[in-house]
Design a protein around this motif. Structure first.
Motif, PDB file in Angstrom:
ATOM      1  N   SER A  46       0.829  -1.207   0.000  1.00 45.04           N
ATOM      2  CA  SER A  46       0.000   0.000   0.000  1.00 45.04           C
ATOM      3  C   SER A  46       0.862   1.255   0.000  1.00 45.04           C
ATOM      4  O   SER A  46       0.503   2.263  -0.634  1.00 45.04           O
ATOM      5  N   LEU A  47       2.009   1.207   0.684  1.00 43.67           N
ATOM      6  CA  LEU A  47       2.914   2.366   0.683  1.00 43.67           C
ATOM      7  C   LEU A  47       3.529   2.576  -0.698  1.00 43.67           C
ATOM      8  O   LEU A  47       3.670   3.713  -1.160  1.00 43.67           O
ATOM      9  N   LEU A  48       3.883   1.484  -1.359  1.00 39.96           N
ATOM     10  CA  LEU A  48       4.464   1.594  -2.697  1.00 39.96           C
ATOM     11  C   LEU A  48       3.424   2.013  -3.721  1.00 39.96           C
ATOM     12  O   LEU A  48       3.765   2.589  -4.759  1.00 39.96           O
ATOM     13  N   ALA A  49       2.149   1.755  -3.443  1.00 41.07           N
ATOM     14  CA  ALA A  49       1.092   2.202  -4.349  1.00 41.07           C
ATOM     15  C   ALA A  49       1.008   3.726  -4.372  1.00 41.07           C
ATOM     16  O   ALA A  49       0.512   4.316  -5.335  1.00 41.07           O
ATOM     17  N   GLU A  50       1.529   4.378  -3.316  1.00 42.36           N
ATOM     18  CA  GLU A  50       1.547   5.843  -3.274  1.00 42.36           C
ATOM     19  C   GLU A  50       2.660   6.414  -4.146  1.00 42.36           C
ATOM     20  O   GLU A  50       2.625   7.592  -4.484  1.00 42.36           O
ATOM     21  N   GLY A  51       3.637   5.576  -4.492  1.00 43.34           N
ATOM     22  CA  GLY A  51       4.744   6.020  -5.322  1.00 43.34           C
ATOM     23  C   GLY A  51       5.989   5.205  -5.033  1.00 43.34           C
ATOM     24  O   GLY A  51       6.104   4.590  -3.961  1.00 43.34           O
ATOM     25  N   PRO A  52       6.950   5.144  -5.977  1.00 38.11           N
ATOM     26  CA  PRO A  52       8.185   4.382  -5.763  1.00 38.11           C
ATOM     27  C   PRO A  52       8.949   4.902  -4.547  1.00 38.11           C
ATOM     28  O   PRO A  52       8.963   6.099  -4.274  1.00 38.11           O
ATOM     29  N   LYS A  53       9.576   3.982  -3.821  1.00 43.49           N
ATOM     30  CA  LYS A  53      10.336   4.360  -2.629  1.00 43.49           C
ATOM     31  C   LYS A  53      11.521   3.428  -2.460  1.00 43.49           C
ATOM     32  O   LYS A  53      11.467   2.256  -2.860  1.00 43.49           O
ATOM     33  N   HIS A  54      12.591   3.945  -1.852  1.00 45.42           N
ATOM     34  CA  HIS A  54      13.669   3.039  -1.462  1.00 45.42           C
ATOM     35  C   HIS A  54      13.434   2.599  -0.018  1.00 45.42           C
ATOM     36  O   HIS A  54      12.523   3.102   0.662  1.00 45.42           O
ATOM     37  N   GLY A  55      14.230   1.653   0.443  1.00 46.70           N
ATOM     38  CA  GLY A  55      13.971   1.029   1.741  1.00 46.70           C
ATOM     39  C   GLY A  55      13.895   2.020   2.887  1.00 46.70           C
ATOM     40  O   GLY A  55      13.007   1.923   3.746  1.00 46.70           O
TER      41      GLY A  55
END
Length: 208
Positions: free
Chosen positions: A16-25
């Motif tokens: 769900s967090l990645l659905a908000e946008g690409p992210k690194h660890g």
């Protein structure tokens, strides 16, 4: 640590967090910490293995951005999120409860620490007054023992709180599969009684 999430919940929440946008660890860790008001921050050892599993399942992809690895959700990952929207809503409710519980434990810990500090300062002030007036002083060994005991109590409170969080997470995971039974609760009660009696035996006194 990962006691605030029941089994499988963190995996879905990362999606769900990645659905908000690409992210690194690190960004994912920061996002989780912000949602918990700083009361919980997962370790890299908690996050990266789950990201690796999500990648194996084709739910996320990763690419290098300089010295960082950026993770993005795939179409398959979005489909799983949509299919499990009800589960995600339940996780949000669970997190609200976890944030409240962690905040309460932090407040209790701070309150206990302040009480101990005030008691230590009062004891030190009395000793200083007695020394200045030439009055007989009590043994300095006893206050030192009390101070060490207060520190030990604070450490014990921390250990108990961590154990409670971790065990509660384990039990919640069993609820999802219907595996938590009355027998488990009875076993828990018996085991905790044995642990308590074992700890009390180290006090060197007989208590009822």
């Amino acid at each position: 640590m990962s006691p605030v999430f029941s089994h499988g919940s963190l995996r879905l929440y990362l999606l769900s967090l990645l659905a908000e946008g690409p992210k690194h660890g690190y960004e994912l860790i920061q996002s989780l910490s912000e949602r918990f008001g700083g009361t919980y921050s997962p370790s890299a050892g908690t996050i990266y293995p789950r990201l690796g599993k999500l990648e194996e399942e084709g739910l996320v992809t990763k690419e290098s951005d300089g010295r960082k690895t950026v993770y993005s959700i795939t179409d398959a990952g979005r489909r799983e999120l949509e299919e499990r929207r009800g589960d995600l809503d339940a996780i949000e409710l669970e997190l609200t409860d976890s944030v409240r519980r962690l905040a309460d434990e932090v407040r209790i810990g701070v309150t206990d620490a302040m009480r101990s500090l005030k008691a230590d300062l009062a004891s030190a002030a009395r000793q200083a007054t007695q020394a200045a007036s030439g009055a007989p002083s009590v043994s300095t060994e006893e206050p030192d023992l009390r101070t060490r005991s207060r520190i030990a109590l604070h450490d014990a409170d921390t250990v108990i709180a961590q154990f409670r969080q971790q065990l509660r997470s384990d039990l919640r995971g069993q609820v999802e599969t219907g595996a938590l039974t009355d027998a488990t609760v009875r076993q828990l009660r018996d085991d905790l009684d044995r642990v308590r009696n074992g700890i009390r035996a180290t006090f060197g006194t007989t208590t009822e």
